[in-house]
Motif scaffolding. Structure first.
Motif, PDB file in Angstrom:
ATOM      1  N   PRO A 121       0.884  -1.418  -0.090  1.00 46.53           N
ATOM      2  CA  PRO A 121       0.014   0.080   0.122  1.00 46.53           C
ATOM      3  C   PRO A 121       1.061   1.112   0.168  1.00 46.53           C
ATOM      4  O   PRO A 121       1.798   1.198   0.601  1.00 46.53           O
ATOM      5  CB  PRO A 121      -0.706  -0.201   1.272  1.00 46.53           C
ATOM      6  CG  PRO A 121      -0.789  -1.582   1.775  1.00 46.53           C
ATOM      7  CD  PRO A 121       0.411  -2.030   1.271  1.00 46.53           C
ATOM      8  N   LEU A 122       0.472   2.097  -0.770  1.00 44.85           N
ATOM      9  CA  LEU A 122       1.110   3.694  -0.744  1.00 44.85           C
ATOM     10  C   LEU A 122       0.097   4.662  -0.224  1.00 44.85           C
ATOM     11  O   LEU A 122      -1.082   4.618  -0.675  1.00 44.85           O
ATOM     12  CB  LEU A 122       1.643   3.730  -2.256  1.00 44.85           C
ATOM     13  CG  LEU A 122       2.804   3.311  -2.903  1.00 44.85           C
ATOM     14  CD1 LEU A 122       2.989   3.553  -4.379  1.00 44.85           C
ATOM     15  CD2 LEU A 122       4.122   3.424  -1.945  1.00 44.85           C
ATOM     16  N   ASN A 123       0.673   5.564   0.447  1.00 49.08           N
ATOM     17  CA  ASN A 123      -0.202   6.635   1.078  1.00 49.08           C
ATOM     18  C   ASN A 123       0.379   7.965  -0.049  1.00 49.08           C
ATOM     19  O   ASN A 123       1.072   8.620  -0.013  1.00 49.08           O
ATOM     20  CB  ASN A 123       0.305   7.127   2.345  1.00 49.08           C
ATOM     21  CG  ASN A 123      -0.531   8.329   2.763  1.00 49.08           C
ATOM     22  OD1 ASN A 123      -1.434   8.788   2.028  1.00 49.08           O
ATOM     23  ND2 ASN A 123      -0.317   8.698   3.984  1.00 49.08           N
ATOM     24  N   VAL A 124      -0.590   8.116  -1.179  1.00 51.03           N
ATOM     25  CA  VAL A 124      -0.341   9.021  -2.101  1.00 51.03           C
ATOM     26  C   VAL A 124      -1.082  10.478  -1.952  1.00 51.03           C
ATOM     27  O   VAL A 124      -2.371  10.261  -1.564  1.00 51.03           O
ATOM     28  CB  VAL A 124      -0.960   8.356  -3.669  1.00 51.03           C
ATOM     29  CG1 VAL A 124      -0.780   9.627  -4.694  1.00 51.03           C
ATOM     30  CG2 VAL A 124      -0.163   7.381  -3.903  1.00 51.03           C
ATOM     31  N   VAL A 125      -0.411  11.451  -1.355  1.00 51.82           N
ATOM     32  CA  VAL A 125      -0.971  12.718  -1.340  1.00 51.82           C
ATOM     33  C   VAL A 125      -1.254  13.687  -2.057  1.00 51.82           C
ATOM     34  O   VAL A 125      -2.148  14.736  -2.231  1.00 51.82           O
ATOM     35  CB  VAL A 125      -0.094  13.338  -0.069  1.00 51.82           C
ATOM     36  CG1 VAL A 125      -0.040  12.475   1.181  1.00 51.82           C
ATOM     37  CG2 VAL A 125       1.190  13.666  -0.484  1.00 51.82           C
ATOM     38  N   TYR A 126      -0.616  13.370  -3.567  1.00 52.29           N
ATOM     39  CA  TYR A 126      -0.570  14.126  -4.676  1.00 52.29           C
ATOM     40  C   TYR A 126      -0.422  13.477  -5.736  1.00 52.29           C
ATOM     41  O   TYR A 126       0.620  12.603  -5.674  1.00 52.29           O
ATOM     42  CB  TYR A 126      -0.002  15.423  -4.583  1.00 52.29           C
ATOM     43  CG  TYR A 126      -0.124  16.225  -5.784  1.00 52.29           C
ATOM     44  CD1 TYR A 126      -1.195  17.226  -6.087  1.00 52.29           C
ATOM     45  CD2 TYR A 126       0.947  16.237  -6.699  1.00 52.29           C
ATOM     46  CE1 TYR A 126      -1.452  17.838  -7.377  1.00 52.29           C
ATOM     47  CE2 TYR A 126       0.719  17.218  -8.012  1.00 52.29           C
ATOM     48  CZ  TYR A 126      -0.394  17.872  -8.255  1.00 52.29           C
ATOM     49  OH  TYR A 126      -0.412  18.565  -9.093  1.00 52.29           O
ATOM     50  N   GLU A 127      -1.047  13.608  -7.050  1.00 56.53           N
ATOM     51  CA  GLU A 127      -0.777  13.020  -8.277  1.00 56.53           C
ATOM     52  C   GLU A 127      -1.391  13.599  -9.400  1.00 56.53           C
ATOM     53  O   GLU A 127      -2.288  14.518  -9.450  1.00 56.53           O
ATOM     54  CB  GLU A 127      -1.249  11.559  -8.330  1.00 56.53           C
ATOM     55  CG  GLU A 127      -0.667  11.014  -9.426  1.00 56.53           C
ATOM     56  CD  GLU A 127      -1.503   9.341  -9.715  1.00 56.53           C
ATOM     57  OE1 GLU A 127      -0.961   8.740 -10.725  1.00 56.53           O
ATOM     58  OE2 GLU A 127      -1.977   9.040  -8.777  1.00 56.53           O
ATOM     59  N   ASP A 128      -0.343  13.765 -10.400  1.00 51.31           N
ATOM     60  CA  ASP A 128      -0.875  14.713 -11.808  1.00 51.31           C
ATOM     61  C   ASP A 128      -0.169  13.805 -12.917  1.00 51.31           C
ATOM     62  O   ASP A 128       0.425  12.719 -12.383  1.00 51.31           O
ATOM     63  CB  ASP A 128      -0.535  16.087 -11.691  1.00 51.31           C
ATOM     64  CG  ASP A 128       1.010  16.471 -11.540  1.00 51.31           C
ATOM     65  OD1 ASP A 128       1.758  15.612 -12.024  1.00 51.31           O
ATOM     66  OD2 ASP A 128       1.203  17.545 -11.507  1.00 51.31           O
ATOM     67  N   ASP A 129      -0.205  14.239 -14.173  1.00 48.52           N
ATOM     68  CA  ASP A 129       0.447  13.584 -15.156  1.00 48.52           C
ATOM     69  C   ASP A 129       1.933  13.334 -15.111  1.00 48.52           C
ATOM     70  O   ASP A 129       2.509  12.508 -15.675  1.00 48.52           O
ATOM     71  CB  ASP A 129       0.041  14.145 -16.458  1.00 48.52           C
ATOM     72  CG  ASP A 129      -1.523  14.032 -16.598  1.00 48.52           C
ATOM     73  OD1 ASP A 129      -1.949  13.020 -16.159  1.00 48.52           O
ATOM     74  OD2 ASP A 129      -2.032  14.626 -17.429  1.00 48.52           O
TER      75      ASP A 129
END
Length: 202
Positions: free
Chosen positions: A95-103
């Protein structure tokens, strides 16, 4: 044998160097298996002897036997058919705790206790093992570590920026190299501090 088969056979014989040592100028004669036990961490004598038997150990470019006596300035190499474990990146469903993502990039919150990338003694369960499971085609940095532009220590929790494109990799790496990105660390300290704020060195 046709050219294609010959090429495949040559590819199958490619060796990957795992260890390289040069014996010191004052090296006393010592069996190669005992010598390697002194330098390869967590290697048993039986495993070393098996590797020697399989032709994985060369001295000055020649395959040797376990009873070979290491001499001063001997060039010793240990090579196998597979790359070193730290180069074998295996996708793991962590599991990953992704706090922000875009292209272009993704920011993940790494927990304390997680190693950022595989290395000696930590070949699985790292952030990179998780990243390559969750994201396809991450660009490699100069150390062939997908998406990685910076790192934090195993016991440190915090945010890491991961590049998703070659362009992002180039720009982010340049920013971290030039120290133009700002980072803030929070630490727990103890002791007697007379000033309410300042710089602690040590």
């Amino acid at each position: 044998m046709n050219n294609e088969s010959e090429h495949e056979e040559l590819e199958g014989n490619v060796k990957h160097e795992h260890h390289h040592f040069v014996a010191g100028s004052g090296q006393d004669p010592l069996r190669i298996d005992k010598y390697l036990m002194n330098f390869i961490e967590n290697a048993t004598r039986s495993k070393i002897q098996q590797g020697i038997k399989e032709g994985a150990v060369t001295v000055n470019g020649e395959v040797v036997k376990s009873n070979y006596k290491v001499k001063p300035l001997d060039d010793i190499r240990v090579s196998f058919d597979h790359p070193p474990h730290e180069s074998l990146l295996v996708a793991e469903d962590i599991p990953l705790n992704v706090v922000y993502e875009d292209d272009h990039l993704v920011v993940v919150n790494k927990p304390a206790g997680m190693v950022v990338h595989p290395g000696h003694g930590n070949y699985s369960g790292t952030l990179i093992n998780a990243l390559i499971h969750h994201f396809d085609n991450l660009p490699n940095n100069t150390s062939n570590r997908p998406g990685l532009v910076h790192r934090i220590d195993k016991d440190t929790s915090g945010l890491l920026v991961v590049a998703k494109t070659e362009e992002a990799m180039a720009h982010l790496s340049a920013q971290f190299a030039a120290k133009t990105s700002e980072r803030e660390y929070i630490a727990i300290v103890w002791g007697s501090f007379n000033e309410p704020k300042g710089t602690v060195e040590g």
